[in-house]
Design an enzyme around this catalytic site. Structure first.
Site, PDB file in Angstrom:
ATOM      1  N   ASP A  27       0.922  -1.270  -0.070  1.00 16.33           N
ATOM      2  CA  ASP A  27      -0.086   0.071  -0.072  1.00 16.33           C
ATOM      3  C   ASP A  27       0.933   1.262  -0.016  1.00 16.33           C
ATOM      4  O   ASP A  27       1.772   1.427   0.722  1.00 16.33           O
ATOM      5  CB  ASP A  27      -0.889  -0.104   1.155  1.00 16.33           C
ATOM      6  CG  ASP A  27      -1.760   1.208   1.238  1.00 16.33           C
ATOM      7  OD1 ASP A  27      -2.657   1.119   0.555  1.00 16.33           O
ATOM      8  OD2 ASP A  27      -1.671   2.205   1.919  1.00 16.33           O
ATOM      9  N   GLU A  77       0.863  -0.979  -5.132  1.00 14.80           N
ATOM     10  CA  GLU A  77      -0.689  -0.300  -5.053  1.00 14.80           C
ATOM     11  C   GLU A  77      -0.029   1.128  -5.281  1.00 14.80           C
ATOM     12  O   GLU A  77       0.689   1.641  -4.761  1.00 14.80           O
ATOM     13  CB  GLU A  77      -1.445  -0.498  -4.032  1.00 14.80           C
ATOM     14  CG  GLU A  77      -2.664   0.359  -4.184  1.00 14.80           C
ATOM     15  CD  GLU A  77      -2.778   1.856  -3.325  1.00 14.80           C
ATOM     16  OE1 GLU A  77      -3.489   2.700  -3.362  1.00 14.80           O
ATOM     17  OE2 GLU A  77      -1.530   2.070  -2.761  1.00 14.80           O
TER      18      GLU A  77
END
Length: 488
Positions: free
Chosen positions: A197, A238
């Site tokens: 992330d 991501e």
């Protein structure tokens, strides 16, 4: 090995309230549906951002369950977990020790004090003006309890001041030891895939955007990928960025997210014109995870920069606003379009964006499932959920419009809806039909139609959508070798 079948995305508490209940719900109402696995959004103790400001990765938030619940799910499903490689919570033991002792803390080097970036530790506005900002300034000021000294620390994200999310110095030995230890912990508990992330923000270099800075980002990714290989884990970076950056990651051998597809499908269905989508599907990388909806919103900028005309984008955004959407906007002026267009994400239930039209929604899912990649279905989309205005008013958070928590009774009720049953049938077909392991082709079609095709040996299937009516038909070779037709 990532399975080429449909995955679920859910919060740990959004389908019944706990991980144990989630397990029950999957077995009771969705048996055999999520053969690709489950992406469980952060189930850790957290001080903000609905799990994305983790205090620790070593514990499961007690109200959600335990690591034993995670392990039980992992016995039946491949699990995907998030590792926030860019930051931890300011309430974490690491940062709290730093606040207590300052530079005498054993964790001091884990964080980015501004003297690591500017010689005198004073921020330079000309450098900040170059950055892709997620808040007005990329740092927060803290007071060290032991000495009373004020220290500025890098904080890319966070709506509060000081921020709840403290950036990790991924160049430091402490930062890297922390990340490696979490990978090892995930492996021991049965996690198969780790989503990195906010990985694009880990590179801080003055005079740049401080986002996906090359070649530094590749040095970090090489290090992460080597750890993942040694532990037999898959990683999924991501990155919300210009599509060329995503394509570089794909060329680098990484799985990537198709953050372009949700907008392209929405545009195709709203404007009943498939030409842009056809062109995109013919050229995009295949090694992608696909989605329509998620816990944030439909990406626009910077993901579709140079792919869309902003005047057309404004019309599509207006369409969504009329259907109850709210918007996430670009903070840094430098990264807005020249005409001032600044929409980062459109926040809305995908079903609501399509006027809660069952045929349009199933057409959207059919396109997603026929696009090469690993399809992910967000839990709200699974249940054809509509905009949750009450959650937005209750929390003041625009993203909560698409983050409804469903009770078991509500799930039972919604699985009886015709649109959900049609979606489940489509998921089963995508999971089980062999042609999806083969070759993909976009069949040239008029702009008011879309035709996609898969072939593998003697198995063949085509999806045909009439955009004037949203009627979607799949024709496929059955076990007897005959062509069979099914209306989605």
């Amino acid at each position: 090995m990532v399975k080429n079948q449909v995955q679920l995305i859910t919060y740990p508490d959004s389908m019944g309230g706990t991980l144990e209940t989630l397990h029950h719900v999957l077995n009771e109402y969705f048996p055999g549906i999520f053969k690709g696995g489950i992406h469980i959004l952060p189930p850790f103790p957290s001080s903000g951002d609905r799990g994305f400001a983790p205090l620790t990765y070593l514990e499961i938030e007690p109200s959600f369950g335990t690591w034993e619940d995670v392990q039980a799910l992992g016995q039946e499903y491949d699990l995907l977990f998030d590792m926030m490689v860019n930051h931890v919570s300011r309430q974490s033991v690491y940062f709290q020790d730093f606040l207590d002792k300052g530079r005498d803390s054993e964790y001091a080097d884990m964080f980015i004090t501004l003297d690591k970036l500017w010689p005198d530790g004073q921020p330079v506005q000309a450098d900040i003006d170059q950055m892709f900002l997620r808040r007005t300034v990329p740092y927060s000021t803290f007071t060290i309890r032991k000495t009373g000294e004020e220290i500025k620390v890098w904080t890319t994200f966070g709506k509060t001041d000081p921020s709840e999310q403290i950036d990790i110095d991924v160049r430091s030995g402490q930062g890297r030891a922390f990340i490696k230890s979490i990978f090892e912990h995930f492996k021991r508990n049965g996690i198969k895939i780790i989503r990195l992330d906010a990985v694009g923000y880990v590179t801080k270099k003055m005079g740049t955007s401080c986002f996906f800075v090359e070649p530094e980002i590749y040095e970090f990714l090489d290090w992460v990928m080597e750890i993942a290989r040694s532990l037999e884990l898959e990683i999924l970076p991501e990155v919300h960025a210009h599509y060329s950056i995503q394509y570089k990651l794909a060329e680098y051998g990484c799985w990537i997210y198709d953050f372009i597809l949700p907008y392209r499908i929405l545009d195709t269905l709203v404007n009943r014109d498939s030409k842009a989508l056809q062109a995109y599907l013919e050229t995009r990388p295949a090694k992608q995870f696909t989605m329509l909806d998620c816990h944030d919103g439909v990406p626009v900028k910077p993901d579709l920069d140079d792919l869309i005309d902003t005047s057309d984008a404004r019309k599509l955004v207006d369409h969504c606003l009329e259907r109850g959407a709210n918007l996430s906007r670009i903070v840094s002026e430098k990264h807005r379009s020249e005409d001032g267009f600044d929409v980062h994400q459109i926040r809305c239930s995908y079903y609501s964006m399509l006027d809660c039209d069952d045929d349009a929604y199933l057409a959207a899912r059919a396109i997603q499932f026929f696009a090469p990649g690993i399809p992910q279905v967000y839990y709200v989309g699974l249940l054809a959920g509509e905009n949750d205005e009450a959650r937005v008013k209750e929390t003041g958070e625009g993203r909560e419009i698409n983050r409804t928590n469903f009770s078991v009774e509500q799930i039972k009720e919604r699985t009886g809806k015709e649109v959900v049953q049609r979606l489940l049938k489509l998921i089963r077909f995508r999971n089980e039909y062999e042609a999806f392991q083969g070759e993909f082709r976009v069949v040239e079609s008029p702009e008011h139609e879309l035709c996609l095709e898969w072939t593998h040996g003697d198995k063949h299937c085509t999806l045909h959508i009439d955009l004037r009516t949203y009627r979607s038909v799949i024709r496929y070779t059955d076990v007897a070798g005959s062509m069979t037709e099914y209306v989605v």
